[in-house]
Design a protein around this motif. Structure first.
Motif, PDB file in Angstrom:
ATOM      1  N   TYR A 107       0.837  -1.207   0.000  1.00 22.81           N
ATOM      2  CA  TYR A 107       0.000   0.000   0.000  1.00 22.81           C
ATOM      3  C   TYR A 107       0.866   1.249   0.000  1.00 22.81           C
ATOM      4  O   TYR A 107       0.628   2.194  -0.758  1.00 22.81           O
ATOM      5  CB  TYR A 107      -0.920  -0.017   1.222  1.00 22.81           C
ATOM      6  CG  TYR A 107      -1.780   1.215   1.359  1.00 22.81           C
ATOM      7  CD1 TYR A 107      -2.956   1.348   0.634  1.00 22.81           C
ATOM      8  CD2 TYR A 107      -1.410   2.256   2.217  1.00 22.81           C
ATOM      9  CE1 TYR A 107      -3.746   2.475   0.757  1.00 22.81           C
ATOM     10  CE2 TYR A 107      -2.186   3.388   2.347  1.00 22.81           C
ATOM     11  CZ  TYR A 107      -3.359   3.491   1.615  1.00 22.81           C
ATOM     12  OH  TYR A 107      -4.138   4.616   1.736  1.00 22.81           O
ATOM     13  N   VAL A 127     -17.441   0.934   0.337  1.00 18.96           N
ATOM     14  CA  VAL A 127     -17.236   0.555   1.735  1.00 18.96           C
ATOM     15  C   VAL A 127     -18.162   1.358   2.661  1.00 18.96           C
ATOM     16  O   VAL A 127     -18.739   0.809   3.613  1.00 18.96           O
ATOM     17  CB  VAL A 127     -15.741   0.700   2.106  1.00 18.96           C
ATOM     18  CG1 VAL A 127     -15.516   1.566   3.306  1.00 18.96           C
ATOM     19  CG2 VAL A 127     -15.153  -0.670   2.389  1.00 18.96           C
TER      20      VAL A 127
ATOM     21  N   LEU B  43      -8.410   9.260   5.365  1.00 22.29           N
ATOM     22  CA  LEU B  43      -8.449   8.601   4.066  1.00 22.29           C
ATOM     23  C   LEU B  43      -7.775   7.222   4.122  1.00 22.29           C
ATOM     24  O   LEU B  43      -8.274   6.246   3.568  1.00 22.29           O
ATOM     25  CB  LEU B  43      -7.747   9.484   3.026  1.00 22.29           C
ATOM     26  CG  LEU B  43      -8.375   9.536   1.642  1.00 22.29           C
ATOM     27  CD1 LEU B  43      -9.824   9.964   1.713  1.00 22.29           C
ATOM     28  CD2 LEU B  43      -7.585  10.481   0.741  1.00 22.29           C
ATOM     29  N   GLU B  44      -6.630   7.162   4.789  1.00 23.71           N
ATOM     30  CA  GLU B  44      -5.938   5.872   4.934  1.00 23.71           C
ATOM     31  C   GLU B  44      -6.784   4.887   5.739  1.00 23.71           C
ATOM     32  O   GLU B  44      -6.791   3.689   5.466  1.00 23.71           O
ATOM     33  CB  GLU B  44      -4.575   6.069   5.616  1.00 23.71           C
ATOM     34  CG  GLU B  44      -3.528   6.681   4.712  1.00 23.71           C
ATOM     35  CD  GLU B  44      -2.280   7.116   5.474  1.00 23.71           C
ATOM     36  OE1 GLU B  44      -1.235   7.249   4.839  1.00 23.71           O
ATOM     37  OE2 GLU B  44      -2.360   7.325   6.702  1.00 23.71           O
ATOM     38  N   ASP B  47      -9.276   3.435   3.455  1.00 22.93           N
ATOM     39  CA  ASP B  47      -8.630   2.417   2.616  1.00 22.93           C
ATOM     40  C   ASP B  47      -8.376   1.142   3.408  1.00 22.93           C
ATOM     41  O   ASP B  47      -8.509   0.037   2.874  1.00 22.93           O
ATOM     42  CB  ASP B  47      -7.301   2.954   2.050  1.00 22.93           C
ATOM     43  CG  ASP B  47      -7.532   4.061   1.024  1.00 22.93           C
ATOM     44  OD1 ASP B  47      -8.704   4.275   0.649  1.00 22.93           O
ATOM     45  OD2 ASP B  47      -6.553   4.704   0.612  1.00 22.93           O
ATOM     46  N   VAL B  49     -10.189  -0.033   5.890  1.00 22.19           N
ATOM     47  CA  VAL B  49     -11.454  -0.766   6.006  1.00 22.19           C
ATOM     48  C   VAL B  49     -11.741  -1.504   4.698  1.00 22.19           C
ATOM     49  O   VAL B  49     -12.177  -2.665   4.693  1.00 22.19           O
ATOM     50  CB  VAL B  49     -12.624   0.180   6.373  1.00 22.19           C
ATOM     51  CG1 VAL B  49     -13.937  -0.579   6.449  1.00 22.19           C
ATOM     52  CG2 VAL B  49     -12.356   0.864   7.701  1.00 22.19           C
ATOM     53  N   THR B  50     -11.461  -0.828   3.579  1.00 24.30           N
ATOM     54  CA  THR B  50     -11.635  -1.458   2.267  1.00 24.30           C
ATOM     55  C   THR B  50     -10.769  -2.714   2.146  1.00 24.30           C
ATOM     56  O   THR B  50     -11.231  -3.780   1.743  1.00 24.30           O
ATOM     57  CB  THR B  50     -11.237  -0.467   1.154  1.00 24.30           C
ATOM     58  OG1 THR B  50     -11.957   0.744   1.349  1.00 24.30           O
ATOM     59  CG2 THR B  50     -11.544  -1.023  -0.216  1.00 24.30           C
ATOM     60  N   ILE B  51      -9.493  -2.579   2.510  1.00 22.27           N
ATOM     61  CA  ILE B  51      -8.556  -3.705   2.430  1.00 22.27           C
ATOM     62  C   ILE B  51      -9.008  -4.842   3.348  1.00 22.27           C
ATOM     63  O   ILE B  51      -8.994  -6.012   2.976  1.00 22.27           O
ATOM     64  CB  ILE B  51      -7.126  -3.235   2.796  1.00 22.27           C
ATOM     65  CG1 ILE B  51      -6.583  -2.314   1.694  1.00 22.27           C
ATOM     66  CG2 ILE B  51      -6.192  -4.422   2.989  1.00 22.27           C
ATOM     67  CD1 ILE B  51      -5.337  -1.539   2.105  1.00 22.27           C
ATOM     68  N   PHE B  66      -1.661  -3.910   9.919  1.00 30.72           N
ATOM     69  CA  PHE B  66      -1.449  -2.815   8.971  1.00 30.72           C
ATOM     70  C   PHE B  66      -0.847  -1.593   9.669  1.00 30.72           C
ATOM     71  O   PHE B  66       0.168  -1.042   9.231  1.00 30.72           O
ATOM     72  CB  PHE B  66      -2.794  -2.455   8.329  1.00 30.72           C
ATOM     73  CG  PHE B  66      -2.714  -1.439   7.221  1.00 30.72           C
ATOM     74  CD1 PHE B  66      -2.492  -1.833   5.908  1.00 30.72           C
ATOM     75  CD2 PHE B  66      -2.885  -0.079   7.487  1.00 30.72           C
ATOM     76  CE1 PHE B  66      -2.433  -0.903   4.888  1.00 30.72           C
ATOM     77  CE2 PHE B  66      -2.827   0.853   6.464  1.00 30.72           C
ATOM     78  CZ  PHE B  66      -2.602   0.445   5.159  1.00 30.72           C
ATOM     79  N   ARG B  70       3.092  -0.043   9.596  1.00 31.00           N
ATOM     80  CA  ARG B  70       3.335   1.327   9.142  1.00 31.00           C
ATOM     81  C   ARG B  70       4.086   2.138  10.188  1.00 31.00           C
ATOM     82  O   ARG B  70       4.947   2.948   9.867  1.00 31.00           O
ATOM     83  CB  ARG B  70       2.002   2.040   8.857  1.00 31.00           C
ATOM     84  CG  ARG B  70       1.245   1.441   7.712  1.00 31.00           C
ATOM     85  CD  ARG B  70       0.428   2.481   7.026  1.00 31.00           C
ATOM     86  NE  ARG B  70       1.272   3.520   6.471  1.00 31.00           N
ATOM     87  CZ  ARG B  70       0.811   4.575   5.828  1.00 31.00           C
ATOM     88  NH1 ARG B  70      -0.471   4.731   5.662  1.00 31.00           N
ATOM     89  NH2 ARG B  70       1.621   5.470   5.343  1.00 31.00           N
ATOM     90  N   LEU B 130     -17.164   7.680   7.005  1.00 39.80           N
ATOM     91  CA  LEU B 130     -16.679   7.066   5.759  1.00 39.80           C
ATOM     92  C   LEU B 130     -17.425   7.638   4.558  1.00 39.80           C
ATOM     93  O   LEU B 130     -16.830   7.915   3.510  1.00 39.80           O
ATOM     94  CB  LEU B 130     -16.874   5.541   5.796  1.00 39.80           C
ATOM     95  CG  LEU B 130     -15.955   4.736   6.717  1.00 39.80           C
ATOM     96  CD1 LEU B 130     -16.356   3.268   6.714  1.00 39.80           C
ATOM     97  CD2 LEU B 130     -14.499   4.876   6.299  1.00 39.80           C
TER      98      LEU B 130
END
Lengths: 193, 184
Positions: A107, A127, B43-44, B47, B49-51, B66, B70, B130
């Motif tokens: 990512y 989502v 925003l991250e 993303d 939650v999407t992942i 995750f 990071r 979201l």
């Protein structure tokens, strides 16, 4: 009674491998993995009986933490004590840990790519829709019970969280304490009558 | 405070307070990682939650890995996931011992019932943030994202057409790429 397997190295490996593959190939949340776990450990291996499994699932659902982790912990402990609990938990959390470690690296590498950004642009809206649809389904099941208290608590929690931006941990602790007090009160009432 | 200790404590709290499974952890993850510690931008987080929707495993474990990666690399992954499962381990081992005793289970059931409205309100609040991220504010509305949102909501809510979240997300990704390719 279900036949508990012999606790040897082979069993530990099988327990690890079973929870690992269940976790690796299960998409779609705790309830899916728990029903697959039941199929494998009750029907296929005969490690535990159905009644015990149902008890474990109920406890896993009503306890803090991910349902899949809780359920495999209970099953592992039941089969082989603390080593069993630790091995089945490790089997359950390793697949997401490995996958997300690589996803996290990936990512960071691709987040600025135009096409990746475009894909996330579309997926972000999806989502939001998924989460709000889940909310809607949960809300309907709250409202179905024809009991005013859950709806009042919902409204109070929403105002606290959304309007006044109260820390969610504070709201949760307050609601847990309130539930404990109400539960003790109710149990006393039941014992009196 | 030491970063690893902070990661541990944050994900310990997420594990301890996520009652009700699945999405219950999401608002807690948002509070800890975005609002309190600012490890992720909003925003991250969206993303993430999407992942998490597209990969196997509980959202809390996915997020711990995750974010841990990071913020502090592999040691962060280990500390955050360990912190996240530790409350489960402690509570489950207590329950496994008490499991015959009826009263604890009744109390847990009452607590679960009692916090459920709060959990739903928290997921709702997180869902609204979201949505806000995805479609923007009223004055600067992203019409493409709004259309995708409405379509995805209707599909997700439909009883006739059952599409998995992953399928819906793939359509969303293709839509986003197509929209970009058209030059908007």
């Amino acid at each position: 009674m279900s036949g508990k397997p012999a606790i040897d190295l082979k069993f530990y490996l099988k327990l690890f491998w079973t929870t690992f593959t269940l976790s690796l190939f299960t998409f779609g949340g705790g309830f899916v993995i728990v029903s697959l776990m039941r199929k494998k450990m009750v029907d296929q291996y005969g490690w535990i009986n159905d009644e015990e499994m149902m008890d474990f699932i109920t406890i896993a659902q009503s306890s803090p933490g991910p349902i899949a982790v809780n359920a495999s912990l209970m099953v592992g402990y039941h089969l082989a004590g603390i080593p069993g609990a630790l091995i089945s938990t490790l089997g359950t959390i390793l697949p997401p840990m490995i996958i997300l470690t690589f996803v996290s690296i990936g990512y960071q590498a691709v987040a600025e790519n135009t096409w990746i950004k475009a894909a996330f642009h579309g997926m972000r809206a999806v989502v939001a829709a998924i989460v709000l649809q889940v909310t809607w389904a949960l809300f309907k099941s709250l409202a179905e019970k024809k009991n005013i208290l859950p709806l009042v608590l919902f409204a109070a929690a929403f105002v606290a969280l959304f309007v006044f931006k109260v820390n969610i941990m504070v709201v949760m602790v307050a609601m847990i304490l309130l539930s404990v007090v109400l539960s003790i009160h109710e149990t006393k009432k039941e014992n009196m009558s | 405070m030491n970063l690893l200790l902070q990661l541990f404590l944050s994900f310990f709290q997420i594990g301890l307070f996520s009652i009700g499974g699945g999405y219950a952890a999401m608002p807690l993850i948002q509070a800890q990682t975005v609002e309190i510690h600012k490890w992720l931008t909003p925003l991250e987080f969206a993303d993430l939650v999407t992942i998490a929707e597209m990969t196997p495993g509980p959202i809390a474990i996915n997020s711990a890995t995750f974010v841990g990666m990071r913020v502090a690399g592999i040691s962060g992954v280990l500390v955050a996931t360990f912190g996240n499962v530790l409350p489960s381990v402690i509570i489950m081992l207590i329950f496994a011992k008490l499991y015959e005793r009826y009263s604890e289970q009744t109390l847990m059931k009452h607590v679960l019932e009692g916090v459920r409205p709060t959990v739903v309100a928290a997921i709702f609040t997180a869902g609204l943030s979201l949505l806000n991220l995805a479609v923007g504010s009223i004055s600067a509305l992203d019409l493409f994202a709004l259309a995708v949102f409405v379509a995805a909501f209707l599909f997700a809510n439909s009883k006739k057409i059952t599409l998995s979240p992953i399928t819906l997300l793939l359509f969303g990704a293709l839509g986003g790429i197509g929209w970009e390719a058209l030059g908007f």
